[in-house]
Design a protein around this motif. Structure first.
Motif, short mmCIF file in Angstrom:
data_model
loop_
_atom_site.label_atom_id
_atom_site.label_comp_id
_atom_site.label_asym_id
_atom_site.label_seq_id
_atom_site.Cartn_x
_atom_site.Cartn_y
_atom_site.Cartn_z
N ALA A 98 43.26 46.82 46.06
CA ALA A 98 42.56 48.09 45.75
C ALA A 98 41.68 48.64 46.70
O ALA A 98 40.85 49.75 46.47
N GLY A 99 41.27 47.95 47.67
CA GLY A 99 40.33 48.43 48.86
C GLY A 99 38.90 47.95 48.63
O GLY A 99 38.12 48.46 49.47
N GLU A 100 38.75 47.08 47.77
CA GLU A 100 37.52 46.40 47.54
C GLU A 100 37.28 45.26 48.41
O GLU A 100 37.95 44.19 48.43
N PRO A 101 36.16 45.29 49.36
CA PRO A 101 35.72 44.23 50.10
C PRO A 101 35.10 43.12 49.54
O PRO A 101 34.68 43.18 48.31
N TYR A 102 35.43 41.90 49.79
CA TYR A 102 35.18 40.87 49.29
C TYR A 102 34.50 39.64 50.22
O TYR A 102 35.18 39.72 51.45
N HIS A 103 33.55 38.90 49.99
CA HIS A 103 33.20 37.81 50.76
C HIS A 103 32.77 36.48 49.76
O HIS A 103 31.95 36.69 49.00
N ALA A 104 33.49 35.55 50.08
CA ALA A 104 33.16 34.31 49.32
C ALA A 104 31.67 33.87 49.29
O ALA A 104 31.44 33.12 48.24
N ALA A 105 30.85 34.16 50.29
CA ALA A 105 29.71 33.69 50.05
C ALA A 105 28.51 34.62 49.49
O ALA A 105 27.34 34.25 49.30
N ASP A 106 29.37 35.71 49.07
CA ASP A 106 28.31 36.67 48.28
C ASP A 106 27.82 35.96 46.93
O ASP A 106 28.48 35.66 45.98
#
Length: 299
Positions: free
Chosen positions: A132-140
């Motif tokens: 869906a175009g949402e950025p993610y970062h596992a360290a968030d």
């Protein structure tokens, strides 16, 4: 027909060995000896609830339920689908997770910190964008908090339902507090320290949760198509049924999982108790931990 003690002992050893090798991997015995046999301070003393919960057969049900619950966060699921290799190497992922839990729960403080540092390094590299175009970062930290509360809630639910010695109210709070030590080390900001705080944090994430196609596919794979030999499929079906039954009602509908309360409280739960008792019987307990010197930061 009576089963002779040697035959029973052989059966117990074979089942326990097969289970342990699945969960801990080919070097599991060496890893267990190092975790429990290395002298030094630990994060958690022998009397801490985290040791009782993480060492019980109920973790088999709690762990599977945690995976299903965690999949409902679209960013967490996108990271798992793109980076974890759960389909290509599901047993390797299970073994890495179980080793991390064992090291941080029972290992020396030095080994626990090293395990945490390794996981944080991996999280730092896991970045991407959902369909869906949402950025993610596992360290968030926000995403780390979701993974933590879903896991801890699932482990504790399973222990209270299927554990050999369920905790009292103070013990439940102490378990959540123990897990906050590991969560904070992993980068979770202000993790919950009581069961009430855990429930509140879990509830606060509900507006963010939904079942993406990746989550529904993961649920089908985990529940219906795990890479198992034929002989293990019936016990695994019992495990899966109890993992689903243990989910909060609001978590099932998005994943398309059925809810049959009357059946779950009788037949399903009965089979769950039988399975965990069998696992508990078959698994050889680890050797006693050497008496550790408590570190200033130990829980």
């Amino acid at each position: 027909m009576d089963v002779s003690p040697p035959v029973l002992s052989s059966l117990r050893s074979r089942i326990g060995s097969d289970l342990f090798s699945r969960v801990a991997g080919p070097r599991g015995a060496d890893t267990r000896a190092r975790i429990h046999g290395t002298p030094g301070p630990r994060w958690f003393g022998p009397d801490r609830p985290i040791r009782a919960v993480h060492g019980d057969a109920s973790m088999f049900i709690g762990g599977l339920s945690a995976l299903l619950l965690q999949s409902l966060h679209p960013l967490a699921m996108a990271a798992v689908a793109a980076h974890s290799g759960y389909r290509g190497d599901p047993w390797g992922r299970l073994q890495r997770t179980s080793t991390f839990l064992a090291v941080t729960t029972y290992g020396t403080a030095q080994d626990a910190q090293q395990a945490v540092d390794q996981v944080r390094a991996v999280h730092e590299r896991v970045r991407g964008t959902t369909a869906a175009g949402e950025p993610y970062h596992a360290a968030d930290p926000h995403l780390l908090m979701w993974v933590h509360v879903a896991e801890v809630d699932s482990f504790l639910r399973a222990h209270q339902l299927y554990g050999a010695h369920p905790l009292d109210a103070d013990g439940c709070d102490a378990y959540v507090s123990d897990t906050s030590r590991v969560a904070a080390a992993l980068g979770v900001s202000d993790p919950p320290r009581t069961r009430a705080e855990l429930a509140a944090r879990l509830d606060a994430y509900r507006p963010e949760l939904r079942a993406t196609p990746e989550a529904r596919e993961a649920a089908r794979y985990i529940l219906l198509r795990p890479p198992l030999p034929r002989i293990a499929r019936a016990p695994y079906a019992v495990l899966a049924a109890n993992a689903v039954a243990m989910l909060p009602p609001w978590a099932r509908e998005p994943l398309g999982l059925p809810r049959l309360p009357a059946l779950e409280k009788t037949c399903v739960r009965f089979t769950g108790h039988a399975l965990t008792r069998t696992i508990r019987w078959a698994m050889v307990p680890p050797p006693p931990t050497l008496p550790p010197a408590r570190s200033p930061g130990a829980a």
